[in-house]
Design a protein around this motif. Structure first.
Motif, short mmCIF file in Angstrom:
data_model
loop_
_atom_site.label_atom_id
_atom_site.label_comp_id
_atom_site.label_asym_id
_atom_site.label_seq_id
_atom_site.Cartn_x
_atom_site.Cartn_y
_atom_site.Cartn_z
N SER A 149 0.82 -1.21 0.00
CA SER A 149 0.00 0.00 0.00
C SER A 149 0.86 1.27 0.00
N THR A 150 0.32 2.34 -0.59
CA THR A 150 1.01 3.63 -0.58
C THR A 150 0.86 4.33 0.75
N ASN A 151 0.01 3.81 1.66
CA ASN A 151 -0.17 4.39 2.99
C ASN A 151 -0.31 3.26 4.01
N PHE A 182 4.00 -1.41 3.68
CA PHE A 182 4.05 -0.01 3.27
C PHE A 182 5.41 0.55 3.69
N GLY A 193 -1.52 1.16 -6.42
CA GLY A 193 -0.86 2.29 -7.03
C GLY A 193 0.46 1.94 -7.70
N GLU A 248 2.50 4.62 -8.45
CA GLU A 248 3.21 5.89 -8.33
C GLU A 248 4.48 5.81 -7.48
N LEU A 249 4.45 4.98 -6.44
CA LEU A 249 5.54 4.97 -5.46
C LEU A 249 6.35 3.68 -5.56
N THR A 285 6.47 1.20 -3.68
CA THR A 285 5.73 -0.02 -3.35
C THR A 285 5.22 -0.72 -4.61
N SER A 319 9.85 8.87 -11.53
CA SER A 319 8.72 8.04 -11.08
C SER A 319 7.91 7.53 -12.27
N GLU A 321 7.13 3.81 -13.15
CA GLU A 321 5.75 3.37 -13.33
C GLU A 321 5.56 2.60 -14.63
#
Length: 420
Positions: free
Chosen positions: A7-9, A48, A117, A119-120, A122, A183, A187
């Motif tokens: 997870s991004t969070n 995360f 996601g 984006e990051l 992860t 990024s 991606e």
């Protein structure tokens, strides 16, 4: 079924910070976790990135794996600056994350992996899963590769973006643009390898057909924060109240809020209050537009709890979504489920959420006059149009964000992936 999320969070992870107990909610990911863990046949793990936490923690029968962020050496940082155009330098960090993620996968032994996601870092868990031959899917959130085309407001160059607030902040903004490009490189590599993707709008489905043509596309909805499902009664205020949730990101469109408010106040001569929630500093946008929020009936309300935002929305006239790019903004969904009509930019996946003229209005992102026109029509409320559009939005959102239906869809997707 053993399910491991990247997870991004932190989702529902509870952690101690500076000796004080704290909770860092993860938005709709937390809401999804609450519902998924009610399934007796699902054992969940969540990984995360977060510094200063134990390697592995179990809370309420969920196993959490906080991974420390990769720290670059001084030499690498200097080379990053020198070779700022070399997006492949992002790969310096990849082996660190992939190896950590492989350790976690080996420890948890999941039947299926879901990565939230691209984006990051992860997102690199898709590569770790592929190396270990574990079934994996990627849940689409934002898509940086497409967001980049709308990263800057209309009429702004990268040079003017960097220098907008002076030399001191120019270096930070330059670094930020460089990070975005790297990024995007990461991606694209992630998306080229993932076997399954979960999305929720026609926009992200089309994007995945180009960026991840090898991946099978599955529909997956989002569960909203709990208080927005509570039965509620809406009151339209005598003095019009406009609501927006925004941030400092250049593509979030606060400059469009300023332009539209200027038209409403100084051209249409409407008396209103525009409440803007979120972590927002207006200076960047005010320098860009030469308009001051304090002169335009705009009140910056800061970050609000879900309950505070819900109560404010229930006493508002209209919710305005001004972003230059979005996939499926939760702020729109939360307004809709409360029965608040939405006026939104016709960008990204928003048209999958708002049907123009039925449960809201869409306008071109470069046309504040059209935004002002639709806001004015909802303020005037001829033929009770405001309440009718709000009720239609509520009906649609209740179906789209039905908790049990979303969990059923997700479990079916997991099973489809496992039976390949």
């Amino acid at each position: 079924m053993r399910v491991l999320w990247f997870s991004t969070n932190p989702a529902c992870y509870e952690y101690s910070k500076s000796g004080n107990g704290g909770y860092n909610g993860g938005g709709w990911t937390s809401s999804l976790q609450h519902e998924l863990t009610k399934q007796t046949d699902v054992t969940l793990g969540v990984c995360f990135c977060m510094d200063g936490q134990p390697w592995k923690t179990e809370q309420r029968e969920v196993t959490y794996y906080p991974v420390p962020n990769h720290k670059k050496k001084t030499k690498e940082k200097i080379l990053d600056i020198i070779h700022y155009n070399d997006v492949s330098r992002d790969e310096i960090s990849w082996s660190y994350y992939i190896n950590r993620f492989k350790e976690i996968i080996t420890d948890f032994k999941p039947d299926v992996i879901e990565v939230f996601g691209s984006e990051l870092y992860t997102g690199l868990a898709t590569m770790a899963a592929s190396e270990l031959n574990v079934p994996c899917c990627l849940h689409v959130q934002g898509i940086l590769s497409l967001y980049m085309y709308s990263f800057l407001p209309p009429g702004m160059s990268e040079l003017s973006y960097c220098l907008n607030q002076g030399i001191r902040k120019a270096y930070y903004k330059f670094q930020y643009l460089t990070y975005w490009r790297r990024s995007i490189y990461r991606e694209k590599k992630i998306l080229q390898a993932v076997p399954h993707v979960i999305g929720r709008t026609e926009w992200d489905r089309q994007a995945m057909s180009i960026l991840a043509p090898q991946a099978e596309y599955h529909y997956g909805g989002e569960i909203l924060r709990p208080c927005f499902y509570e039965v509620s009664e809406r009151t339209i205020p005598a003095k019009p109240v406009i609501i927006t949730t925004s941030s400092n990101a250049s593509y979030k469109g606060f400059d469009l809020v300023l332009k539209t408010a200027d038209i409403l106040k100084n051209v249409m001569h409407i008396d209103f209050e525009w409440k803007v929630f979120g972590n927002l500093s207006p200076h960047f946008f005010e320098e860009l537009t030469r308009l001051k929020h304090g002169d335009l009936n705009i009140r910056l309300c800061g970050v609000a709890t879900a309950e505070q935002l819900r109560n404010t929305l229930l006493h508002s006239t209209v919710y305005v979504q001004p972003s230059y790019i979005e996939n499926s903004p939760n702020s729109v969904a939360e307004a809709q489920i409360l029965g608040i009509p939405v006026v939104a930019t016709n960008v990204g996946g928003t048209s999958s959420m708002v049907t123009h003229g039925t449960d809201g209005f869409l306008f071109p992102a470069t046309d504040p006059y059209m935004a002002a026109y639709y806001i004015k029509s909802l303020i005037e409320d001829k033929n009770n149009v405001n309440m009718e559009i709000g009720m239609q939005a509520h009906k649609k959102a209740m179906l789209r964000h039905d908790k049990q239906e979303i969990i059923t869809q997700l479990l079916n997707t997991y099973k489809e992936i496992l039976t390949e």
